[in-house]
Write an enzyme that holds these catalytic residues in place. Sequence first.
Site, short mmCIF file in Angstrom:
data_model
loop_
_atom_site.label_atom_id
_atom_site.label_comp_id
_atom_site.label_asym_id
_atom_site.label_seq_id
_atom_site.Cartn_x
_atom_site.Cartn_y
_atom_site.Cartn_z
N LYS A 210 0.82 -1.22 0.00
CA LYS A 210 0.00 0.00 0.00
C LYS A 210 0.85 1.27 0.00
O LYS A 210 0.33 2.36 -0.21
CB LYS A 210 -0.93 0.02 1.22
CG LYS A 210 -2.10 -0.94 1.08
CD LYS A 210 -3.05 -0.82 2.27
CE LYS A 210 -4.27 -1.71 2.10
NZ LYS A 210 -5.18 -1.63 3.27
N HIS B 126 -1.69 -3.47 -4.76
CA HIS B 126 -0.83 -3.47 -3.57
C HIS B 126 -0.33 -4.88 -3.24
O HIS B 126 0.71 -5.04 -2.59
CB HIS B 126 -1.57 -2.86 -2.36
CG HIS B 126 -2.51 -3.79 -1.66
ND1 HIS B 126 -3.80 -4.00 -2.06
CD2 HIS B 126 -2.35 -4.58 -0.56
CE1 HIS B 126 -4.40 -4.86 -1.25
NE2 HIS B 126 -3.54 -5.23 -0.32
#
Length: 364
Positions: free
Chosen positions: A227, A252
Amino acid sequence: MSQSIDPSQSLTRGTPQTLLIIDDVELNRAILAEIFQDRYHIVEAGNGLEGLQLLDGHEEEVCAILLDVLMPVMDGMEFLKAVQQRNLQKHIPIFLITAENSSAVLEEAYAMGVMDVITKPVIPYVVQRRIESVVELFQARKRLGAKVNLQQAELLQQARKIMDLNAGMIEALSTAIEFRSCESGEHVRRIHDFTAYLLGKTPLGEGLDQEQVDLIALASIMHDIGKIAVPDAILNKPGRLTPEEYEIMKQHTVNGALLLERIPQMRQHEAFVYAYDIARHHHERWDGRGYPDGLKGDDISIWAQVVSLADVYDALISKRVYKEAYSCSQALDLIANGACGSFNPRLLSIFLAHEESIRMFYMR
């Protein structure tokens, strides 16, 4: 000629270089004591039983035992059997000093750990040289063993410090990423505890030893490390993501695995194989409808499955920028009814059976 030993005679704890002479004949003890008195602290016993009583609790102070065979109460062979049961012959050299020349007796004595057999009458300079050379060898081995043990302890301590430092840096990085998404750093700690519990205290961890469970739990806190590459506008968007934004968010998983792979120190860490797998596959689903690789069923590792469930459960009962927190009972209903995706039925069953214990992680 024999003499009973004064019961008040004892070894002084911490006394170095103590020689224990066990012989029922006082003259024999006196001859041996005369040979060694300038070099060692001498303690005498009139039979094997007295020798054991003097030795008890003072094994570290005795550097050698000079032992006769034929004695009343407890003879030398019985003494050797008692010593062998305590495994002391490996730490204290024992010398048989005797007029006994039976090959059967001598063979049995050597089999029980006697270092040397010296026949009576003794020749002072011969017995002195033979005994002192072995004593010096044993003491050198003890010193070397103590040094090796100390070095091993120091290396283990250094290794623990490095492991703690590595774990701290991993947790700090993972927590920093959570702060980016306006989430508490407690999220990664709860994922860690959830994972450690289900793999360490339930049948889900069958085949895993404690070290593997600890490494997987450590790896679990890096599940969302990818992330870091997600823009803040998407990461912290209070509303529903557009299809385009969702595709970016989904990356991510891939980015997290690539990031871990590109950190040399991480690749060398024992947790890497678990961390890579979890980062990439914690959004896979049992029915094959997850991402990024569309893995299905047991093609998904059990640790990635556990982290996936932990992540969903924690997200449901925690407040996020896009939602309020659900109650634990609401979260359980949503998970059990399939509203949050498809999970391994066995994993789900075990989780539901242990949810009350897992819920305690949120009450600390």
